[in-house]
Enzyme design. Structure first.
Site, PDB file in Angstrom:
ATOM      1  N   HIS A   8       0.849  -1.183   0.000  1.00 26.01           N
ATOM      2  CA  HIS A   8       0.000   0.000   0.000  1.00 26.01           C
ATOM      3  C   HIS A   8       0.891   1.241   0.000  1.00 26.01           C
ATOM      4  O   HIS A   8       2.065   1.176   0.377  1.00 26.01           O
ATOM      5  CB  HIS A   8      -0.914   0.004   1.227  1.00 26.01           C
ATOM      6  CG  HIS A   8      -2.032  -0.977   1.130  1.00 26.01           C
ATOM      7  ND1 HIS A   8      -2.542  -1.631   2.226  1.00 26.01           N
ATOM      8  CD2 HIS A   8      -2.752  -1.423   0.069  1.00 26.01           C
ATOM      9  CE1 HIS A   8      -3.527  -2.422   1.850  1.00 26.01           C
ATOM     10  NE2 HIS A   8      -3.661  -2.326   0.547  1.00 26.01           N
ATOM     11  N   GLY A  55      -2.797  -1.997  -7.716  1.00 26.74           N
ATOM     12  CA  GLY A  55      -3.796  -2.695  -6.912  1.00 26.74           C
ATOM     13  C   GLY A  55      -5.226  -2.243  -7.148  1.00 26.74           C
ATOM     14  O   GLY A  55      -6.102  -3.062  -7.443  1.00 26.74           O
ATOM     15  N   ASP A  60      -4.132  -6.611  -7.699  1.00 22.71           N
ATOM     16  CA  ASP A  60      -4.261  -7.617  -6.634  1.00 22.71           C
ATOM     17  C   ASP A  60      -4.989  -8.852  -7.163  1.00 22.71           C
ATOM     18  O   ASP A  60      -4.624  -9.990  -6.858  1.00 22.71           O
ATOM     19  CB  ASP A  60      -5.026  -7.054  -5.432  1.00 22.71           C
ATOM     20  CG  ASP A  60      -4.317  -5.888  -4.767  1.00 22.71           C
ATOM     21  OD1 ASP A  60      -3.077  -5.839  -4.831  1.00 22.71           O
ATOM     22  OD2 ASP A  60      -5.011  -5.038  -4.198  1.00 22.71           O
ATOM     23  N   ASP A  80      -1.231  -1.429   4.807  1.00 18.74           N
ATOM     24  CA  ASP A  80      -1.429  -0.309   5.721  1.00 18.74           C
ATOM     25  C   ASP A  80      -2.736  -0.545   6.465  1.00 18.74           C
ATOM     26  O   ASP A  80      -3.814  -0.300   5.927  1.00 18.74           O
ATOM     27  CB  ASP A  80      -1.481   0.999   4.937  1.00 18.74           C
ATOM     28  CG  ASP A  80      -1.747   2.201   5.820  1.00 18.74           C
ATOM     29  OD1 ASP A  80      -1.780   2.052   7.064  1.00 18.74           O
ATOM     30  OD2 ASP A  80      -1.925   3.298   5.270  1.00 18.74           O
ATOM     31  N   HIS A  87      -9.990  -0.578  -2.602  1.00 16.55           N
ATOM     32  CA  HIS A  87     -10.061  -1.926  -3.172  1.00 16.55           C
ATOM     33  C   HIS A  87      -9.913  -2.997  -2.086  1.00 16.55           C
ATOM     34  O   HIS A  87      -9.431  -4.089  -2.339  1.00 16.55           O
ATOM     35  CB  HIS A  87      -8.990  -2.092  -4.260  1.00 16.55           C
ATOM     36  CG  HIS A  87      -7.588  -1.922  -3.766  1.00 16.55           C
ATOM     37  ND1 HIS A  87      -7.090  -0.739  -3.279  1.00 16.55           N
ATOM     38  CD2 HIS A  87      -6.578  -2.806  -3.675  1.00 16.55           C
ATOM     39  CE1 HIS A  87      -5.841  -0.903  -2.911  1.00 16.55           C
ATOM     40  NE2 HIS A  87      -5.498  -2.151  -3.138  1.00 16.55           N
ATOM     41  N   ASP A  90     -10.734  -6.625  -2.808  1.00 17.38           N
ATOM     42  CA  ASP A  90      -9.708  -7.327  -3.588  1.00 17.38           C
ATOM     43  C   ASP A  90      -8.580  -7.808  -2.682  1.00 17.38           C
ATOM     44  O   ASP A  90      -8.065  -8.914  -2.848  1.00 17.38           O
ATOM     45  CB  ASP A  90      -9.125  -6.428  -4.677  1.00 17.38           C
ATOM     46  CG  ASP A  90     -10.141  -5.994  -5.709  1.00 17.38           C
ATOM     47  OD1 ASP A  90     -11.218  -6.624  -5.794  1.00 17.38           O
ATOM     48  OD2 ASP A  90      -9.864  -5.019  -6.435  1.00 17.38           O
ATOM     49  N   ARG A  96      -7.414 -14.303   1.363  1.00 22.13           N
ATOM     50  CA  ARG A  96      -8.193 -15.533   1.500  1.00 22.13           C
ATOM     51  C   ARG A  96      -7.628 -16.629   0.592  1.00 22.13           C
ATOM     52  O   ARG A  96      -7.466 -17.778   0.993  1.00 22.13           O
ATOM     53  CB  ARG A  96      -9.669 -15.265   1.180  1.00 22.13           C
ATOM     54  CG  ARG A  96     -10.576 -16.453   1.401  1.00 22.13           C
ATOM     55  CD  ARG A  96     -12.079 -16.147   1.255  1.00 22.13           C
ATOM     56  NE  ARG A  96     -12.454 -15.158   0.269  1.00 22.13           N
ATOM     57  CZ  ARG A  96     -12.724 -13.868   0.526  1.00 22.13           C
ATOM     58  NH1 ARG A  96     -12.671 -13.408   1.757  1.00 22.13           N
ATOM     59  NH2 ARG A  96     -13.061 -13.036  -0.437  1.00 22.13           N
TER      60      ARG A  96
END
Length: 128
Positions: A8, A55, A60, A80, A87, A90, A96
């Site tokens: 980030h 991203g 991402d 961050d 996003h 995402d 996950r």
């Protein structure tokens, strides 16, 4: 071994510093990154990085798409946690997928060092 580098905005300097300190280790990996992060790392190191979109523009998700086919060995994603990200869904999907496919993900310099040590050990075992 293929490794993704993501950060980030407020964590880009931290990731770049980490990569610069460990440039020798990272030079032995195939590297990919989101757009701006990869551009900045390449500007400050001699590393070559395949860059995806930034991203917020789908980078991402592009990196996440590599996970189901076993095309990534680890992700270094300096997040961050104090700033809302547009996003965020995402980001959550990427994390996950790391859990689903058992891919180590480092979100800060402490875990990054542990993951880098793991990768270096795994790489040396592959050469034995």
């Amino acid at each position: 071994m293929k490794v993704a580098l993501i950060a980030h905005d407020k964590k880009k300097d931290s990731l770049i510093t980490f990569v610069k300190i460990n440039e020798t280790s990272f030079s032995g990996f195939e590297l990919c990154s989101t757009g701006t992060t990869g551009q900045r790392i390449m500007a400050e190191t001699s590393l070559k990085i395949h860059r995806y979109h930034s991203g917020p523009l789908g980078g991402d998700q592009q990196i996440g798409a590599l996970l189901p086919n076993g095309h990534l060995d680890a992700i270094f994603f300096f997040r961050d946690p104090l700033t809302s990200q547009p996003h965020e869904p995402d980001v959550n999907a990427l994390l996950r997928l790391c859990d689903v496919y058992d891919v180590p993900v480092a979100t800060n310099p402490g875990t990054a060092m542990a993951v880098l040590n793991y990768l270096n050990e795994k790489r040396s075992e592959d050469y034995e």
